[in-house]
Design a protein around this motif. Structure first.
Motif, PDB file in Angstrom:
ATOM      1  N   ASP A   1       0.736  -1.067   0.192  1.00  0.00           N
ATOM      2  CA  ASP A   1      -0.059  -0.115  -0.175  1.00  0.00           C
ATOM      3  C   ASP A   1       0.943   1.177   0.140  1.00  0.00           C
ATOM      4  O   ASP A   1       2.176   1.236   0.230  1.00  0.00           O
ATOM      5  CB  ASP A   1      -0.988  -0.107   1.321  1.00  0.00           C
ATOM      6  CG  ASP A   1      -0.385   0.179   2.665  1.00  0.00           C
ATOM      7  OD1 ASP A   1       0.964  -0.022   2.636  1.00  0.00           O
ATOM      8  OD2 ASP A   1      -1.233   0.107   3.475  1.00  0.00           O
ATOM      9  N   LYS A   2       0.378   2.319  -0.415  1.00  0.00           N
ATOM     10  CA  LYS A   2       0.799   3.506  -0.409  1.00  0.00           C
ATOM     11  C   LYS A   2       0.179   4.762   0.103  1.00  0.00           C
ATOM     12  O   LYS A   2      -0.812   4.896  -0.535  1.00  0.00           O
ATOM     13  CB  LYS A   2       1.481   3.833  -2.109  1.00  0.00           C
ATOM     14  CG  LYS A   2       2.304   4.950  -2.027  1.00  0.00           C
ATOM     15  CD  LYS A   2       2.820   5.158  -3.594  1.00  0.00           C
ATOM     16  CE  LYS A   2       3.768   6.212  -3.679  1.00  0.00           C
ATOM     17  NZ  LYS A   2       4.254   6.202  -5.205  1.00  0.00           N
ATOM     18  N   GLN A   3       0.506   5.450   1.175  1.00  0.00           N
ATOM     19  CA  GLN A   3      -0.427   6.231   1.873  1.00  0.00           C
ATOM     20  C   GLN A   3      -1.748   5.769   2.071  1.00  0.00           C
ATOM     21  O   GLN A   3      -2.613   6.412   1.692  1.00  0.00           O
ATOM     22  CB  GLN A   3      -0.381   7.634   0.978  1.00  0.00           C
ATOM     23  CG  GLN A   3       1.131   8.147   0.967  1.00  0.00           C
ATOM     24  CD  GLN A   3       1.334   9.014  -0.292  1.00  0.00           C
ATOM     25  OE1 GLN A   3       0.653   8.962  -1.351  1.00  0.00           O
ATOM     26  NE2 GLN A   3       2.507   9.773  -0.364  1.00  0.00           N
ATOM     27  N   GLY A   4      -1.801   4.462   2.489  1.00  0.00           N
ATOM     28  CA  GLY A   4      -3.257   3.904   2.712  1.00  0.00           C
ATOM     29  C   GLY A   4      -4.072   3.426   1.770  1.00  0.00           C
ATOM     30  O   GLY A   4      -4.958   2.796   1.871  1.00  0.00           O
ATOM     31  N   GLN A   5      -3.553   3.688   0.514  1.00  0.00           N
ATOM     32  CA  GLN A   5      -4.117   2.886  -0.631  1.00  0.00           C
ATOM     33  C   GLN A   5      -3.749   1.591  -0.906  1.00  0.00           C
ATOM     34  O   GLN A   5      -2.537   1.505  -1.037  1.00  0.00           O
ATOM     35  CB  GLN A   5      -4.092   3.794  -1.556  1.00  0.00           C
ATOM     36  CG  GLN A   5      -5.064   3.279  -2.980  1.00  0.00           C
ATOM     37  CD  GLN A   5      -4.707   4.095  -4.274  1.00  0.00           C
ATOM     38  OE1 GLN A   5      -3.873   5.100  -4.389  1.00  0.00           O
ATOM     39  NE2 GLN A   5      -5.356   3.515  -5.211  1.00  0.00           N
ATOM     40  N   LEU A   6      -4.600   0.477  -0.753  1.00  0.00           N
ATOM     41  CA  LEU A   6      -4.104  -0.933  -1.360  1.00  0.00           C
ATOM     42  C   LEU A   6      -3.808  -0.664  -2.816  1.00  0.00           C
ATOM     43  O   LEU A   6      -4.739  -0.419  -3.538  1.00  0.00           O
ATOM     44  CB  LEU A   6      -5.110  -1.715  -1.065  1.00  0.00           C
ATOM     45  CG  LEU A   6      -4.924  -3.024  -1.149  1.00  0.00           C
ATOM     46  CD1 LEU A   6      -3.638  -3.644  -0.166  1.00  0.00           C
ATOM     47  CD2 LEU A   6      -5.967  -3.911  -1.015  1.00  0.00           C
ATOM     48  N   LEU A   7      -2.472  -1.125  -3.072  1.00  0.00           N
ATOM     49  CA  LEU A   7      -2.117  -1.227  -4.512  1.00  0.00           C
ATOM     50  C   LEU A   7      -2.073  -2.646  -5.096  1.00  0.00           C
ATOM     51  O   LEU A   7      -2.203  -2.933  -6.389  1.00  0.00           O
ATOM     52  CB  LEU A   7      -0.852  -0.431  -4.663  1.00  0.00           C
ATOM     53  CG  LEU A   7      -0.873   0.863  -4.445  1.00  0.00           C
ATOM     54  CD1 LEU A   7       0.511   1.568  -4.666  1.00  0.00           C
ATOM     55  CD2 LEU A   7      -1.805   1.637  -5.563  1.00  0.00           C
TER      56      LEU A   7
ATOM     57  N   ASP B   1      -3.374  -3.137  -8.653  1.00  0.00           N
ATOM     58  CA  ASP B   1      -4.157  -1.995  -8.929  1.00  0.00           C
ATOM     59  C   ASP B   1      -3.804  -1.789 -10.418  1.00  0.00           C
ATOM     60  O   ASP B   1      -2.573  -2.267 -10.796  1.00  0.00           O
ATOM     61  CB  ASP B   1      -3.761  -0.782  -8.011  1.00  0.00           C
ATOM     62  CG  ASP B   1      -4.505   0.545  -8.526  1.00  0.00           C
ATOM     63  OD1 ASP B   1      -5.595   0.351  -8.102  1.00  0.00           O
ATOM     64  OD2 ASP B   1      -3.919   1.105  -9.246  1.00  0.00           O
TER      65      ASP B   1
ATOM     66  N   GLU C   1      -2.472  -7.381  -3.589  1.00  0.00           N
ATOM     67  CA  GLU C   1      -2.279  -8.062  -2.132  1.00  0.00           C
ATOM     68  C   GLU C   1      -2.636  -9.427  -2.828  1.00  0.00           C
ATOM     69  O   GLU C   1      -2.991  -9.670  -3.808  1.00  0.00           O
ATOM     70  CB  GLU C   1      -3.567  -7.724  -1.240  1.00  0.00           C
ATOM     71  CG  GLU C   1      -4.875  -8.172  -1.917  1.00  0.00           C
ATOM     72  CD  GLU C   1      -5.841  -7.739  -0.651  1.00  0.00           C
ATOM     73  OE1 GLU C   1      -5.694  -7.783   0.423  1.00  0.00           O
ATOM     74  OE2 GLU C   1      -7.079  -7.784  -0.900  1.00  0.00           O
TER      75      GLU C   1
ATOM     76  N   SER D   1      -2.846   0.804 -12.033  1.00  0.00           N
ATOM     77  CA  SER D   1      -1.386   1.767 -12.087  1.00  0.00           C
ATOM     78  C   SER D   1      -0.283   0.784 -11.894  1.00  0.00           C
ATOM     79  O   SER D   1       0.801   1.106 -12.218  1.00  0.00           O
ATOM     80  CB  SER D   1      -1.490   2.807 -10.833  1.00  0.00           C
ATOM     81  OG  SER D   1      -1.459   2.186  -9.613  1.00  0.00           O
TER      82      SER D   1
END
Length: 108
Positions: free
Chosen positions: A27-33, A54, A35, A56
């Protein structure tokens, strides 16, 4: 070589991989990217049942990195795994050296 960082296209997109007992994620700054999850389905048997990357981060091999991390974690615990996630199943089929922990069942 236990590399616990995933490298994105840009240098600033280096992300740490977080590990829980049955889940590995980025994750980056609380956003799950990204898993991968592998809950118990029986004694000493986990199911790699879900992978997510994600939009991105797609096309950068992140799902494969998570699979490798999951395999390392599962093996370290002395567990075996099944793979109901289609991606995990196809990854295991291609990675013969990792199949010592795999029961080869497509589904339970």
């Amino acid at each position: 070589s236990c590399n616990s960082r995933a490298y994105g296209m840009e240098k600033e997109a280096i992300m740490d991989i977080s590990r829980e007992e049955h889940r590995i994620f980025i994750d980056k700054q609380g956003q799950l990217l990204a898993e991968i999850t592998f809950p118990f389905v029986d004694e000493q048997l986990v199911d790699i049942d879900h992978t997510f990357v994600d939009v991105s981060l797609r096309g950068q091999g992140i799902a494969g990195v998570l699979m490798k991390e999951a395999v390392i974690a599962i093996r370290a615990q002395g567990w075996k795994c099944v793979t109901t996630c289609p991606y995990a199943y196809s990854w295991m089929k291609k990675h013969i050296k990792e199949q010592d922990i795999w029961t080869m069942e497509e589904t339970l």
